[in-house]
Design a protein around this motif. Structure first.
Motif, mmCIF file in Angstrom:
data_model
loop_
_atom_site.group_PDB
_atom_site.id
_atom_site.type_symbol
_atom_site.label_atom_id
_atom_site.label_comp_id
_atom_site.label_asym_id
_atom_site.label_seq_id
_atom_site.Cartn_x
_atom_site.Cartn_y
_atom_site.Cartn_z
ATOM 1 N N SER A 221 0.644 -1.379 0.013
ATOM 2 C CA SER A 221 0.006 -0.068 0.000
ATOM 3 C C SER A 221 0.854 1.262 0.013
ATOM 4 O O SER A 221 0.444 2.235 0.480
ATOM 5 C CB SER A 221 -0.782 0.082 1.063
ATOM 6 O OG SER A 221 -1.706 -0.998 1.358
ATOM 7 N N GLY A 222 2.177 1.231 -0.448
ATOM 8 C CA GLY A 222 2.982 2.189 -0.228
ATOM 9 C C GLY A 222 3.171 3.205 -1.726
ATOM 10 O O GLY A 222 3.989 3.943 -1.549
ATOM 11 N N ALA A 223 2.761 2.587 -2.587
ATOM 12 C CA ALA A 223 2.803 3.373 -4.020
ATOM 13 C C ALA A 223 2.533 4.714 -3.800
ATOM 14 O O ALA A 223 1.514 4.859 -3.189
ATOM 15 C CB ALA A 223 2.332 2.420 -5.239
ATOM 16 N N GLY A 224 2.866 5.475 -4.582
ATOM 17 C CA GLY A 224 2.594 7.176 -4.698
ATOM 18 C C GLY A 224 3.142 7.863 -3.687
ATOM 19 O O GLY A 224 2.562 9.092 -3.507
ATOM 20 N N GLU A 225 3.877 7.625 -3.016
ATOM 21 C CA GLU A 225 4.528 8.605 -1.895
ATOM 22 C C GLU A 225 5.675 9.413 -2.584
ATOM 23 O O GLU A 225 6.867 9.405 -2.258
ATOM 24 C CB GLU A 225 5.482 7.698 -0.733
ATOM 25 C CG GLU A 225 4.651 6.992 0.148
ATOM 26 C CD GLU A 225 3.716 7.783 0.774
ATOM 27 O OE1 GLU A 225 3.991 8.884 1.346
ATOM 28 O OE2 GLU A 225 2.415 7.629 1.279
ATOM 29 N N PHE A 226 4.906 9.986 -3.709
ATOM 30 C CA PHE A 226 5.845 10.809 -4.603
ATOM 31 C C PHE A 226 6.484 11.970 -3.716
ATOM 32 O O PHE A 226 7.346 12.458 -4.152
ATOM 33 C CB PHE A 226 4.725 11.439 -5.645
ATOM 34 C CG PHE A 226 5.268 12.432 -6.810
ATOM 35 C CD1 PHE A 226 6.175 12.068 -7.631
ATOM 36 C CD2 PHE A 226 4.837 13.628 -6.905
ATOM 37 C CE1 PHE A 226 6.807 12.986 -8.606
ATOM 38 C CE2 PHE A 226 5.312 14.536 -7.982
ATOM 39 C CZ PHE A 226 6.134 14.196 -8.678
ATOM 40 N N GLY A 227 5.804 12.477 -2.845
ATOM 41 C CA GLY A 227 6.322 13.745 -2.357
ATOM 42 C C GLY A 227 7.387 13.529 -1.285
ATOM 43 O O GLY A 227 8.235 14.482 -1.035
ATOM 44 N N GLY A 235 18.658 19.546 0.654
ATOM 45 C CA GLY A 235 17.269 20.314 0.607
ATOM 46 C C GLY A 235 16.643 20.501 2.058
ATOM 47 O O GLY A 235 17.314 20.048 2.892
ATOM 48 N N PRO A 236 15.597 21.295 2.449
ATOM 49 C CA PRO A 236 15.012 21.436 3.584
ATOM 50 C C PRO A 236 14.512 20.070 4.193
ATOM 51 O O PRO A 236 14.277 19.085 3.347
ATOM 52 C CB PRO A 236 13.857 22.210 3.192
ATOM 53 C CG PRO A 236 13.627 22.270 1.687
ATOM 54 C CD PRO A 236 15.061 21.742 0.944
ATOM 55 N N LEU A 237 14.363 20.188 5.377
ATOM 56 C CA LEU A 237 13.793 19.177 6.241
ATOM 57 C C LEU A 237 12.430 18.824 5.982
ATOM 58 O O LEU A 237 11.842 19.644 5.966
ATOM 59 C CB LEU A 237 14.061 19.240 7.725
ATOM 60 C CG LEU A 237 13.641 18.143 8.628
ATOM 61 C CD1 LEU A 237 14.593 16.955 8.415
ATOM 62 C CD2 LEU A 237 13.676 18.674 10.146
ATOM 63 N N CYS A 238 12.003 17.573 5.784
ATOM 64 C CA CYS A 238 10.706 17.288 5.295
ATOM 65 C C CYS A 238 10.152 16.609 6.563
ATOM 66 O O CYS A 238 10.491 16.144 7.548
ATOM 67 C CB CYS A 238 10.602 16.067 4.299
ATOM 68 S SG CYS A 238 8.895 15.960 3.672
ATOM 69 N N VAL A 239 8.580 16.604 6.573
ATOM 70 C CA VAL A 239 7.802 16.176 7.849
ATOM 71 C C VAL A 239 8.336 14.455 7.791
ATOM 72 O O VAL A 239 8.146 13.914 9.119
ATOM 73 C CB VAL A 239 6.141 16.352 7.495
ATOM 74 C CG1 VAL A 239 6.079 17.828 7.699
ATOM 75 C CG2 VAL A 239 5.719 15.888 6.472
ATOM 76 N N CYS A 240 8.609 14.103 7.001
ATOM 77 C CA CYS A 240 8.841 12.518 7.055
ATOM 78 C C CYS A 240 10.247 12.135 7.571
ATOM 79 O O CYS A 240 10.363 10.957 7.869
ATOM 80 C CB CYS A 240 8.781 11.971 5.736
ATOM 81 S SG CYS A 240 10.225 12.257 4.568
ATOM 82 N N GLY A 241 11.050 13.191 7.862
ATOM 83 C CA GLY A 241 12.255 13.110 8.476
ATOM 84 C C GLY A 241 13.345 13.092 7.732
ATOM 85 O O GLY A 241 14.598 13.409 8.235
ATOM 86 N N ARG A 242 13.091 13.080 6.475
ATOM 87 C CA ARG A 242 14.351 13.182 5.491
ATOM 88 C C ARG A 242 14.565 14.451 4.766
ATOM 89 O O ARG A 242 13.755 15.520 5.170
ATOM 90 C CB ARG A 242 14.032 12.192 4.299
ATOM 91 C CG ARG A 242 13.869 10.874 4.736
ATOM 92 C CD ARG A 242 13.269 9.835 3.514
ATOM 93 N NE ARG A 242 14.216 9.771 2.613
ATOM 94 C CZ ARG A 242 13.677 9.357 1.473
ATOM 95 N NH1 ARG A 242 12.447 8.834 1.092
ATOM 96 N NH2 ARG A 242 14.592 9.110 0.390
ATOM 97 N N ARG A 243 15.624 14.836 4.192
ATOM 98 C CA ARG A 243 15.840 16.180 3.528
ATOM 99 C C ARG A 243 15.779 16.151 2.250
ATOM 100 O O ARG A 243 16.136 15.074 1.281
ATOM 101 C CB ARG A 243 17.334 16.687 3.877
ATOM 102 C CG ARG A 243 17.461 17.159 5.384
ATOM 103 C CD ARG A 243 18.621 17.803 5.379
ATOM 104 N NE ARG A 243 18.623 18.383 6.938
ATOM 105 C CZ ARG A 243 18.185 19.508 7.157
ATOM 106 N NH1 ARG A 243 17.817 20.262 6.286
ATOM 107 N NH2 ARG A 243 18.237 19.769 8.578
ATOM 108 N N GLY A 244 15.356 17.267 1.630
ATOM 109 C CA GLY A 244 15.287 17.356 -0.073
ATOM 110 C C GLY A 244 13.869 16.820 -0.560
ATOM 111 O O GLY A 244 14.153 16.429 -1.914
#
Length: 324
Positions: A221-227, A235-244
């Motif tokens: 069910s993980g397809a589409g996590e395009f963002g 790049g900037p920090l994302c809400v998911c904890g990764r950068r860019g």
């Protein structure tokens, strides 16, 4: 409404054919290969259940007696669809044809909890024997099979059994899916899609994939996590904890630059999956559709016509889809 006895393959086939256009019993028999007697029994059962109705006469050819055509009985069944966004809850009620009967939107408090969402849902979902159930669209990640959600950007929402909680609170069948999957399903209901993606640019950013004529959810069910794919290593920090991530880079820009970020990401997506169509939606796109369209002139791209109710409509169609 108990539709267990109406969910056979043949019943669904007949309903699907009628949804595609008014047909006579004879035409259905020709399309399906079923005997006229079998079609008559199925149609009688569906009419008795309030899902089909007869309309004007049609003539199946130059000669012969005109035959009664069939159509979906719009008021024969209903479904609710809900969209849990990061700041609001949007709910629609659909009739059997997928048309919106009513629409509501209520704000959600900062740092809202699952109980906040369920409490907001209760007064908006009216119990009725004709109501088939409730579909809920929400940001991923989530488990489509079990309805357990852990949406990015919603603190405290880790492994929440949303489907079970909502079904218990509301007393209705519930299906939970990613907001982007619900969105692309709504598009596919209204117009033919084969290999397409719906890019949703709202409070979050994701993609609903429609591949080979079906919603593509992936193995987990993980397809589409395009963002949450990386477009800028530092790049900037994302809400998911990764950068860019695309979502974070897009959020850090404005105007034409923001549209160019999406255009670059969409171009990569088209090249990766060899897509025929791209549909754009979400608050940011709907606020400035021309800006995003101009940024990707070489892509077959359009903006959804559904507007703000796109996700809840698609969520409701998850329920209606059980009949077709």
């Amino acid at each position: 409404m108990d539709l267990t006895s109406l969910r056979s393959h043949n019943d669904r086939t007949v309903l699907r054919l009628v949804r595609s256009g008014a047909l006579s019993r004879a035409s259905i028999a020709e399309e399906t290969g079923l005997t006229p007697q079998a079609v008559s029994k199925i149609v009688a059962r569906l009419i008795s259940a309030g899902l089909l109705e007869e309309t004007g006469a049609v003539r199946d050819g130059a000669r012969g007696k005109p035959r009664r055509s069939l159509r979906l009985a719009a008021e024969g069944a209903y479904a609710y669809g809900a969209y849990v966004d990061r700041d609001e809850l949007r709910v629609v009620k659909l009739d059997l044809t997928g048309e919106v009967v009513s629409s509501s939107v209520v704000p959600l408090p900062p740092m809202f909890t699952p109980d906040d969402v369920l409490s907001a849902l209760e007064p908006l979902v009216v119990h009725d024997p004709k109501v088939l159930g409730l579909g809920i669209g929400i940001a991923g990640p989530l488990d489509f099979r079990d309805g357990v959600v852990s949406p990015n950007g919603l603190p405290g929402w880790n492994a929440v059994p949303l489907r079970a909680l909502a079904a218990e609170r509301l007393g209705l069948p519930v299906v939970v899916d990613k907001d982007t999957n619900a969105a692309v399903l709504a598009e596919a209901w209204r117009r033919p899609l084969q290999d397409a993606a719906l890019v949703f640019v709202g409070t979050g950013l994701g993609v609903g994939l429609f591949l080979g004529g079906e919603v593509h959810r992936g193995a987990r069910s993980g397809a589409g996590e395009f963002g949450h794919t990386t477009i800028q290593l530092d790049g900037p920090l994302c809400v998911c904890g990764r950068r860019g991530c695309i979502e974070a880079v897009h959020a850090a820009t404005t105007g034409v630059d923001a549209a160019r970020v999406i255009a670059a990401a969409v171009t990569n997506l088209v090249q990766l999956l060899d897509l025929d169509q791209i549909v754009l939606s979400g608050r940011k796109v709907l606020a400035s559709p021309g800006l995003y369209l101009r940024a990707m002139p070489e892509v077959d791209v359009s903006v959804t016509e559904f507007g703000a109710d796109l996700v809840p409509v698609g969520a409701g169609l998850l329920i209606l889809g059980e009949l077709f």
